[in-house]
Design a protein around this motif. Structure first.
Motif, PDB file in Angstrom:
ATOM      1  N   ASN A 161      -5.304   7.745   0.648  1.00 50.31           N
ATOM      2  CA  ASN A 161      -5.058   6.319   0.380  1.00 50.31           C
ATOM      3  C   ASN A 161      -6.372   5.588   0.133  1.00 50.31           C
ATOM      4  OD1 ASN A 161      -1.986   5.762   1.143  1.00 50.31           O
ATOM      5  ND2 ASN A 161      -2.815   7.323   2.514  1.00 50.31           N
ATOM      6  N   PRO A 162      -6.994   5.832  -1.037  1.00 46.34           N
ATOM      7  CA  PRO A 162      -8.328   5.280  -1.287  1.00 46.34           C
ATOM      8  C   PRO A 162      -8.399   3.759  -1.200  1.00 46.34           C
ATOM      9  CG  PRO A 162      -7.571   6.672  -3.123  1.00 46.34           C
ATOM     10  CD  PRO A 162      -6.478   6.661  -2.127  1.00 46.34           C
ATOM     11  N   SER A 163      -7.272   3.080  -1.500  1.00 46.62           N
ATOM     12  CA  SER A 163      -7.352   1.607  -1.450  1.00 46.62           C
ATOM     13  C   SER A 163      -7.517   1.116  -0.004  1.00 46.62           C
ATOM     14  CB  SER A 163      -6.110   0.992  -2.086  1.00 46.62           C
ATOM     15  OG  SER A 163      -4.979   1.559  -1.494  1.00 46.62           O
ATOM     16  N   VAL A 164      -6.970   1.875   0.944  1.00 48.82           N
ATOM     17  CA  VAL A 164      -7.160   1.489   2.364  1.00 48.82           C
ATOM     18  C   VAL A 164      -8.627   1.672   2.725  1.00 48.82           C
ATOM     19  CG1 VAL A 164      -6.572   2.078   4.758  1.00 48.82           C
ATOM     20  CG2 VAL A 164      -4.799   2.126   3.009  1.00 48.82           C
ATOM     21  N   GLU A 165      -9.186   2.788   2.272  1.00 46.27           N
ATOM     22  CA  GLU A 165     -10.586   3.061   2.578  1.00 46.27           C
ATOM     23  C   GLU A 165     -11.479   1.959   2.001  1.00 46.27           C
ATOM     24  OE1 GLU A 165     -12.303   6.493   0.776  1.00 46.27           O
ATOM     25  OE2 GLU A 165     -13.769   6.685   2.369  1.00 46.27           O
ATOM     26  N   LYS A 166     -11.173   1.535   0.758  1.00 46.01           N
ATOM     27  CA  LYS A 166     -11.984   0.503   0.105  1.00 46.01           C
ATOM     28  C   LYS A 166     -11.933  -0.787   0.930  1.00 46.01           C
ATOM     29  CE  LYS A 166     -12.545  -1.664  -4.431  1.00 46.01           C
ATOM     30  NZ  LYS A 166     -11.905  -2.970  -4.404  1.00 46.01           N
ATOM     31  N   ARG A 167     -10.733  -1.121   1.388  1.00 50.85           N
ATOM     32  CA  ARG A 167     -10.587  -2.363   2.150  1.00 50.85           C
ATOM     33  C   ARG A 167     -11.362  -2.296   3.472  1.00 50.85           C
ATOM     34  NH1 ARG A 167      -5.050  -5.632   3.411  1.00 50.85           N
ATOM     35  NH2 ARG A 167      -6.137  -7.116   4.756  1.00 50.85           N
ATOM     36  N   ILE A 168     -11.378  -1.111   4.075  1.00 48.58           N
ATOM     37  CA  ILE A 168     -12.123  -0.963   5.337  1.00 48.58           C
ATOM     38  C   ILE A 168     -13.625  -1.124   5.069  1.00 48.58           C
ATOM     39  CG2 ILE A 168     -12.745   0.633   7.204  1.00 48.58           C
ATOM     40  CD1 ILE A 168      -9.933   1.841   6.959  1.00 48.58           C
ATOM     41  N   ARG A 169     -14.086  -0.552   3.958  1.00 49.71           N
ATOM     42  CA  ARG A 169     -15.522  -0.676   3.634  1.00 49.71           C
ATOM     43  C   ARG A 169     -15.890  -2.147   3.417  1.00 49.71           C
ATOM     44  NH1 ARG A 169     -17.906   2.169  -0.826  1.00 49.71           N
ATOM     45  NH2 ARG A 169     -19.750   2.266   0.454  1.00 49.71           N
ATOM     46  N   GLU A 170     -15.007  -2.869   2.730  1.00 49.86           N
ATOM     47  CA  GLU A 170     -15.306  -4.291   2.493  1.00 49.86           C
ATOM     48  C   GLU A 170     -15.316  -5.064   3.813  1.00 49.86           C
ATOM     49  OE1 GLU A 170     -13.394  -4.229  -1.987  1.00 49.86           O
ATOM     50  OE2 GLU A 170     -12.247  -5.160  -0.367  1.00 49.86           O
ATOM     51  N   GLU A 171     -14.387  -4.707   4.671  1.00 51.21           N
ATOM     52  CA  GLU A 171     -14.351  -5.397   5.972  1.00 51.21           C
ATOM     53  C   GLU A 171     -15.630  -5.134   6.764  1.00 51.21           C
ATOM     54  OE1 GLU A 171     -10.941  -5.856   9.214  1.00 51.21           O
ATOM     55  OE2 GLU A 171     -11.914  -3.938   9.465  1.00 51.21           O
ATOM     56  N   MET A 203       0.860  -1.183   0.000  1.00 49.71           N
ATOM     57  CA  MET A 203       0.000   0.000   0.000  1.00 49.71           C
ATOM     58  C   MET A 203       0.895   1.232   0.000  1.00 49.71           C
ATOM     59  SD  MET A 203      -3.227   0.298   0.187  1.00 49.71           S
ATOM     60  CE  MET A 203      -3.328  -1.426   0.657  1.00 49.71           C
ATOM     61  N   CYS A 204       0.730   2.088  -0.961  1.00 53.62           N
ATOM     62  CA  CYS A 204       1.674   3.204  -1.045  1.00 53.62           C
ATOM     63  C   CYS A 204       1.028   4.536  -0.767  1.00 53.62           C
ATOM     64  CB  CYS A 204       2.286   3.239  -2.430  1.00 53.62           C
ATOM     65  SG  CYS A 204       3.816   2.351  -2.445  1.00 53.62           S
ATOM     66  N   ILE A 208     -16.364   3.096  15.967  1.00 52.25           N
ATOM     67  CA  ILE A 208     -17.790   3.304  15.673  1.00 52.25           C
ATOM     68  C   ILE A 208     -17.967   4.532  14.788  1.00 52.25           C
ATOM     69  CG2 ILE A 208     -20.030   3.891  16.709  1.00 52.25           C
ATOM     70  CD1 ILE A 208     -19.451   1.921  18.922  1.00 52.25           C
ATOM     71  N   VAL A 209     -17.320   5.648  15.147  1.00 50.91           N
ATOM     72  CA  VAL A 209     -17.463   6.871  14.347  1.00 50.91           C
ATOM     73  C   VAL A 209     -16.882   6.657  12.948  1.00 50.91           C
ATOM     74  CG1 VAL A 209     -16.735   9.280  14.129  1.00 50.91           C
ATOM     75  CG2 VAL A 209     -17.452   8.404  16.340  1.00 50.91           C
ATOM     76  N   ALA A 210     -15.673   6.082  12.886  1.00 52.17           N
ATOM     77  CA  ALA A 210     -15.025   5.897  11.585  1.00 52.17           C
ATOM     78  C   ALA A 210     -15.873   4.995  10.692  1.00 52.17           C
ATOM     79  CB  ALA A 210     -13.632   5.310  11.772  1.00 52.17           C
ATOM     80  N   ALA A 211     -16.320   3.866  11.232  1.00 55.33           N
ATOM     81  CA  ALA A 211     -17.077   2.912  10.397  1.00 55.33           C
ATOM     82  C   ALA A 211     -18.359   3.546   9.887  1.00 55.33           C
ATOM     83  CB  ALA A 211     -17.374   1.648  11.187  1.00 55.33           C
ATOM     84  N   THR A 212     -19.094   4.249  10.738  1.00 55.95           N
ATOM     85  CA  THR A 212     -20.369   4.808  10.273  1.00 55.95           C
ATOM     86  C   THR A 212     -20.130   5.876   9.202  1.00 55.95           C
ATOM     87  OG1 THR A 212     -20.390   6.319  12.120  1.00 55.95           O
ATOM     88  CG2 THR A 212     -21.763   4.406  12.346  1.00 55.95           C
ATOM     89  N   ILE A 213     -19.079   6.653   9.330  1.00 55.67           N
ATOM     90  CA  ILE A 213     -18.827   7.676   8.296  1.00 55.67           C
ATOM     91  C   ILE A 213     -18.331   7.012   7.008  1.00 55.67           C
ATOM     92  CG2 ILE A 213     -17.479   9.716   7.662  1.00 55.67           C
ATOM     93  CD1 ILE A 213     -17.548  10.633  10.498  1.00 55.67           C
ATOM     94  N   ILE A 214     -17.352   6.126   7.138  1.00 55.39           N
ATOM     95  CA  ILE A 214     -16.761   5.524   5.929  1.00 55.39           C
ATOM     96  C   ILE A 214     -17.811   4.773   5.118  1.00 55.39           C
ATOM     97  CG2 ILE A 214     -15.156   3.721   5.120  1.00 55.39           C
ATOM     98  CD1 ILE A 214     -13.375   4.485   7.527  1.00 55.39           C
ATOM     99  N   TYR A 215     -18.690   4.069   5.807  1.00 50.83           N
ATOM    100  CA  TYR A 215     -19.654   3.239   5.083  1.00 50.83           C
ATOM    101  C   TYR A 215     -20.787   4.056   4.450  1.00 50.83           C
ATOM    102  CZ  TYR A 215     -21.584  -1.154   3.679  1.00 50.83           C
ATOM    103  OH  TYR A 215     -22.003  -2.202   2.905  1.00 50.83           O
ATOM    104  N   ASN A 216     -21.185   5.121   5.132  1.00 44.85           N
ATOM    105  CA  ASN A 216     -22.366   5.860   4.660  1.00 44.85           C
ATOM    106  C   ASN A 216     -22.052   7.110   3.854  1.00 44.85           C
ATOM    107  OD1 ASN A 216     -23.918   3.974   6.013  1.00 44.85           O
ATOM    108  ND2 ASN A 216     -23.976   5.176   7.890  1.00 44.85           N
ATOM    109  N   TYR A 217     -20.812   7.610   3.974  1.00 44.94           N
ATOM    110  CA  TYR A 217     -20.488   8.875   3.308  1.00 44.94           C
ATOM    111  C   TYR A 217     -19.157   8.768   2.578  1.00 44.94           C
ATOM    112  CZ  TYR A 217     -23.928  10.647   6.671  1.00 44.94           C
ATOM    113  OH  TYR A 217     -25.055  10.841   7.410  1.00 44.94           O
TER     114      TYR A 217
END
Ligand code: HEM
Length: 501
Positions: A317-327, A1-2, A456-465
């Motif tokens: 680092n959008p690829s990190v964000e994508k991986r978190i959403r999938e998780e 991841m770069c 909790i805050v990070a997951a709700t924001i990342i997934y919904n917005y």
């Protein structure tokens, strides 16, 4: 991841990089170099430490009692915070710098510190604590965070995400500890009088670390500069916290026993005060004020700062964000097209990659960037440096995340994978290598709570917005708690929920 180019540039250059340690001038020592760099003090310290391989002797002006030993050497950190803990109390100097906190946990040593620690830990381990934490968090998300983000998304508003997180953590910690919701995170983002007071006081505390005591005392007497802001902050905080305490005490006097047991924080500290009242703790009101103020400081800016840096790193680092959403989708069993509405603390524990990304954020931007200690007796540090009772020892946690000798050649890269073990869990790193939550007997009591909140805050924001950064220069402030100097300007968009593959 770069890392993207701009992030890497920021971390390695940070808008101006000096290549050499400060000059040691006759009489004034290295103070001119420090003054010249007060706007970038963490980088100044980091430059000096990286160049001197982890330990640097800073010479202050003659007779100013400002000689310091700066260190980011894990062996020294381990020695100071754990192995020889008893030689490094918070001490008199620390109390002078953080005078506003009085007899709160951060400022005290020995028996009073032990009592504070025991009491706070027993409350945080109380079976009702987690339920209260969970209930409060979701109530603020539902009634504060979501309506505000939805409104901003609809109107395409440009706003400061750091301000939103500060308001969130302020409301959350005040509600949790004092059973009072200041509702600073409401539509219209109302002005809360003591809101800036926390930041202003942290700034002034940082300056006090590096200015001769006589200078800041003179400023205080003249009511100028950072000291003027500190005096105003102190007043604003007192005007907020004393009424909160009195209201709660009043309510407790007129309440049934069952209700009384529901709110245990205040009661436990009143009992503690009664055990200690011969020990010069001032009045009960002052003692409760000191106690709760320390906890508000502990719980507000540390968590909001970490969340702000996290979202900035994620946007880069959008690829990190994508991986978190999938998780999130997999671990929380979200159906196709479903938004993330609510999940329990136990479920938050399943979000391992998100946990790793938060650790990685704190490695690069430890909310508490520096700590300072004053040895009681002469000591020889593992690095071979000698310290005397007059030497201030400054531990730079900020520098540690930027040292190749600790984290390897890719130390400036944002790599959550660093934290994932071969078996898929979180890899343990010793606290003297990763001291974001301190190390040894004074390890942070709120670590678990902070991770729950952040996840909790990070997951709700990342997934919904979707958060889009505005073009801006990001500068860290020069404070004890490292935040973004000019905030984090963003726009927010509602996401189309993920479809399964
Ligand atoms: C990301 C969030 C957090 C970080 C990075 C963090 C970090 C730290 C650090 C470095 C210390 C040592 C400070 C010192 O001794 O000068 C500390 C102490 C402490 N923290 Fe946290 N903290 C966080 C969140 C919290 C929260 C949410 C609470 C809950 C109220 C909390 C409560 C405390 C307390 C009570 C202490 C004092 C421990 C002692 O002196 O024995 N922290 N924290």
């Amino acid at each position: 991841m770069c890392f993207t180019y701009s992030t890497r540039w920021y971390l390695s250059n940070i808008w101006w990089k000096s290549s050499s340690a400060p000059t040691n001038w006759p009489l004034v020592g290295m103070l001119p170099g420090l003054i010249q760099n007060t706007h970038r003090v963490h980088e100044f310290v980091t430059d000096a430490l990286v160049e001197s391989k982890g330990t640097f002797e800073f010479h202050g002006p003659v007779l100013a009692n400002l000689n310091m030993l700066l260190t980011s050497d894990p062996a020294n950190i381990h020695h100071i915070l754990s192995k020889n803990f008893s030689n490094y109390p918070k001490g008199v100097e620390f109390r002078k710098i953080f005078d506003m906190i009085g007899n709160g946990i951060f400022n005290v040593d020995y028996e009073l510190w032990e009592m504070h620690r025991k009491t706070t830990m027993s409350l945080m381990n109380h079976p009702k604590f987690q339920t209260m934490l969970e209930r409060n968090m979701w109530s603020i998300i539902e009634n504060g965070l979501w309506p505000i983000l939805d409104g901003f998304a609809e109107q395409g508003t440009l706003f400061d995400l750091q301000d939103i997180f500060q308001r969130f953590t302020f409301d959350a910690i005040t509600k949790l500890l004092l059973d009072h919701d200041p509702k600073s995170l409401s539509i219209g983002l109302p002005h809360v009088p003591c809101e800036n007071a926390f930041n202003d006081s942290l700034d002034a505390f940082m300056y006090r670390h590096f200015l001769p005591e006589s200078c800041w005392k003179l400023q205080k007497w003249l009511r100028i500069g950072k000291e003027k802001k500190l005096i105003q902050a102190w007043e604003a905080i007192d005007q907020f916290i004393y009424p909160c305490i009195s209201r709660k005490q009043e309510e407790l006097m007129h309440t049934s026993r069952a209700k009384d047991e529901e709110f245990i924080f205040l009661n436990a500290y009143i009992r503690m005060y009664n055990q200690w009242k011969d020990g010069d703790l001032g009045t009960l009101q002052t003692f409760l004020r000191d106690t709760f103020l320390s906890l508000l400081f502990a719980g507000r800016d540390t968590t909001s700062a970490a969340l702000t840096w996290f979202f900035w790193l994620l946007a880069k680092n959008p690829s990190v964000e994508k991986r978190i959403r999938e998780e999130i989708q997999q671990q929380l069993n979200l159906k196709e097209g479903e938004n993330l509405k609510f999940f329990e603390i136990e479920e938050a524990r399943k979000l391992v990659y998100l946990h790793g990304a938060l650790c990685e954020t704190l490695r690069l931007f430890p909310s508490v960037a520096i700590e300072h200690k004053l040895p009681l007796e002469f000591d020889l540090l593992p690095s071979g440096h000698r310290v005397s009772p007059n030497t201030r020892v400054v531990l730079s946690f900020y520098t540690m995340g930027r040292m190749e000798s600790i984290w390897g050649k890719d130390c400036l890269e944002f790599k959550p994978e660093r934290w994932i073990s071969e078996r898929g869990g979180i890899k343990h790193e010793p606290s003297f290598k990763f001291p974001a939550f301190n190390a040894g007997p004074r390890t942070c009591i709120g670590k678990e709570m902070a991770f729950i909140q952040m996840k909790i805050v990070a997951a709700t924001i990342i997934y919904n917005y979707y958060i889009k950064l505005e073009d801006q220069i990001i500068l860290p402030n020069s404070s004890v708690i490292i935040q973004m100097k000019n905030g984090l300007k963003v726009r927010v968009f509602k996401r189309v929920p993920l479809m399964s593959n």
